[in-house]
Write an enzyme that holds these catalytic residues in place. Structure first.
Site, PDB file in Angstrom:
ATOM      1  N   SER A  71     -18.014  -5.194  -2.717  1.00  0.00           N
ATOM      2  CA  SER A  71     -17.245  -6.440  -2.672  1.00  0.00           C
ATOM      3  C   SER A  71     -18.081  -7.674  -2.346  1.00  0.00           C
ATOM      4  CB  SER A  71     -16.122  -6.314  -1.648  1.00  0.00           C
ATOM      5  OG  SER A  71     -16.652  -6.098  -0.374  1.00  0.00           O
ATOM      6  N   LYS A  80      -4.621  -4.896  -2.924  1.00  0.00           N
ATOM      7  CA  LYS A  80      -5.413  -5.880  -3.689  1.00  0.00           C
ATOM      8  C   LYS A  80      -4.785  -6.030  -5.092  1.00  0.00           C
ATOM      9  CE  LYS A  80      -9.580  -4.736  -1.032  1.00  0.00           C
ATOM     10  NZ  LYS A  80      -9.410  -5.642   0.109  1.00  0.00           N
ATOM     11  N   HIS A  94     -11.962  -2.320  -5.083  1.00  0.00           N
ATOM     12  CA  HIS A  94     -12.269  -3.462  -5.948  1.00  0.00           C
ATOM     13  C   HIS A  94     -12.443  -3.028  -7.399  1.00  0.00           C
ATOM     14  CE1 HIS A  94     -12.511  -6.288  -2.626  1.00  0.00           C
ATOM     15  NE2 HIS A  94     -13.036  -5.278  -1.947  1.00  0.00           N
TER      16      HIS A  94
HETATM   17  N1  PLP Z   1     -12.550  -0.417   1.205  1.00  0.00           N
HETATM   18  C1  PLP Z   1     -13.009  -1.565   0.644  1.00  0.00           C
HETATM   19  C2  PLP Z   1     -14.177  -1.507  -0.276  1.00  0.00           C
HETATM   20  C3  PLP Z   1     -12.382  -2.792   0.927  1.00  0.00           C
HETATM   21  O1  PLP Z   1     -12.833  -3.933   0.398  1.00  0.00           O
HETATM   22  C4  PLP Z   1     -11.272  -2.797   1.817  1.00  0.00           C
HETATM   23  C5  PLP Z   1     -10.575  -4.064   2.180  1.00  0.00           C
HETATM   24  O2  PLP Z   1     -11.132  -5.091   2.387  1.00  0.00           O
HETATM   25  C6  PLP Z   1     -10.845  -1.581   2.356  1.00  0.00           C
HETATM   26  C7  PLP Z   1     -11.497  -0.417   2.036  1.00  0.00           C
HETATM   27  C8  PLP Z   1      -9.654  -1.535   3.272  1.00  0.00           C
HETATM   28  O3  PLP Z   1      -8.502  -1.658   2.491  1.00  0.00           O
HETATM   29  P1  PLP Z   1      -7.092  -1.957   3.200  1.00  0.00           P
HETATM   30  O4  PLP Z   1      -6.961  -3.447   3.249  1.00  0.00           O
HETATM   31  O5  PLP Z   1      -6.080  -1.297   2.325  1.00  0.00           O
HETATM   32  O6  PLP Z   1      -7.157  -1.340   4.553  1.00  0.00           O
END
Ligand code: PLP
Length: 355
Positions: free
Chosen positions: A142, A201, A170
């Site tokens: 990200s 997302k 993502h």
């Molecule tokens: N994994 C990645 C790569 C993320 O970007 C995020 C959120 O920013 C998460 C996990 C966590 O997701 P959640 O918001 O559903 O807890």
């Protein structure tokens, strides 16, 4: 008034889609505000089972399990799956929730250099002494908008008898010809064993996460995964949103394609204007600026011109690699994209980021 949001993970614009909103309202009215329970007591309704089935179908996997977030899905999987006789090999730039999940397990830990296949191979060789090996990587990273070399990772995993886990937060909903994710994009859907992803997302943006993969693994998680066992069930409205978002994506990939075209427009116009955009083809478009203060003042000035973006600097990204992370959404019009590029060009010239 008139401020354009260019920093949300709302890749497909589904958080404001009328059918998604209606589905949430209907679920709220039919099933109530919440279940006041974890799943295994009285927190499972038909909509939870339906959504798990739909997620598995979307990813072409055997089964799926819901969590309150992908952070929870990542916190719950490694400890449940791996023992002290096993090994986990993790990309050094993996998301914080993967790192934390790995911290919670007792397996032997290896950290390989970011997307460095030579280093991964060396670590896999070293890890041959362990009972089971799991390679864990973000599908799309990200901060840089770069995509894990999953073909090569899967080849190495086959050679050294390892399982592959990917975090698709993502990627789910928009990468690959049908939006299934990085594994579809790179033609390795049958080689990646475990997928964790978010409903917060592209899939409506409300909340929630999941693991999808082989049925015995999902059965194991239902028995052993602590964030699943000991945290409240997803609220019906949230389940309704995600379920409708998946319906829309399984009907057509037109929304994902429109987002991809807008990403292309932004990336090519910004590059032509003289900016360096990290990554390739991903709607995460980091405008690389280097200096932390420059990123902060430019982001502030962008807001003065009606464009909402955020500067990222150390410790979120390495020192000297400050950037403004722009995220493209299907709801942006071509005019919105052009307005954003024009604002960047003006602000970049004003602050010396462009000649
Ligand atoms: N994994 C990645 C790569 C993320 O970007 C995020 C959120 O920013 C998460 C996990 C966590 O997701 P959640 O918001 O559903 O807890």
């Amino acid at each position: 008034a008139g401020i354009l949001n260019f920093c949300a993970n709302n890749y497909l614009g589904l958080s404001s889609h009328p059918e998604v909103i209606r589905a949430a309202v209907e679920a709220l009215e039919k099933f109530g505000a919440g279940l006041s329970s974890v799943r295994f007591i009285c927190g499972t309704q038909s909509i939870h089972k339906d959504l798990e089935e739909k997620i598995a179908r979307f990813h072409q996997r055997e089964d799926a399990i819901l969590y309150a977030s992908c952070f929870d899905a990542n916190a719950g999987i490694f400890e449940a799956l791996l023992t002290p006789e096993d090994a986990v090999l993790s990309d050094e730039l993996n998301h914080a929730s993967i790192i934390d999940g790995i911290r919670l397990c007792k397996a032997n830990k290896y950290r390989y250099k970011h997307m460095d296949m030579q280093d991964l191979e060396a670590k896999l060789q070293d890890a041959q002494k362990h009972r089971l090996r799991l390679v864990a990587t973000d599908g799309a990273f990200s901060m840089d908008g770069d995509i894990a070399p999953l073909r090569e990772i899967c080849q190495l995993a086959q050679k050294y008898d390892a399982l592959v886990f990917i975090d698709e937060c993502h990627a789910t909903g928009f990468l690959g010809p049908n939006g299934r994710g990085t594994d579809e994009l790179l033609g390795v859907m049958d080689k990646v064993t475990i997928i964790n992803s978010t409903l917060g997302k592209a899939l409506g943006g409300a909340a929630g996460g999941y693991t999808t993969g082989p049925k015995p693994l999902i059965d194991l998680l239902r028995q052993r995964s602590r964030p699943y066992l000991f945290s409240n069930s997803l609220p019906p409205a949230v389940v309704g949103c995600a379920s409708k978002a998946l319906d829309l994506l399984m009907e057509s990939n037109a929304i994902a394609q429109s987002m991809a075209a807008k990403t292309q427009r932004f990336r090519s116009k910004m590059t032509a204007a003289g900016f360096t955009i990290s990554g390739k083809d991903h709607p995460i478009c980091p405008v690389m600026l280097g200096d932390a203060r420059l990123a902060a003042v430019m982001a502030e000035d962008m807001l003065n011109r009606g464009i909402y973006v955020i500067g990222f600097s150390y410790p979120v990204v390495p020192k000297g690699k400050a950037r403004i992370r722009v995220q493209i959404s299907a709801v942006h019009s071509d005019e919105d994209i052009d307005r954003c590029v024009e604002a960047f060009t003006e602000v970049g010239r004003k602050h010396g980021a462009l000649p």
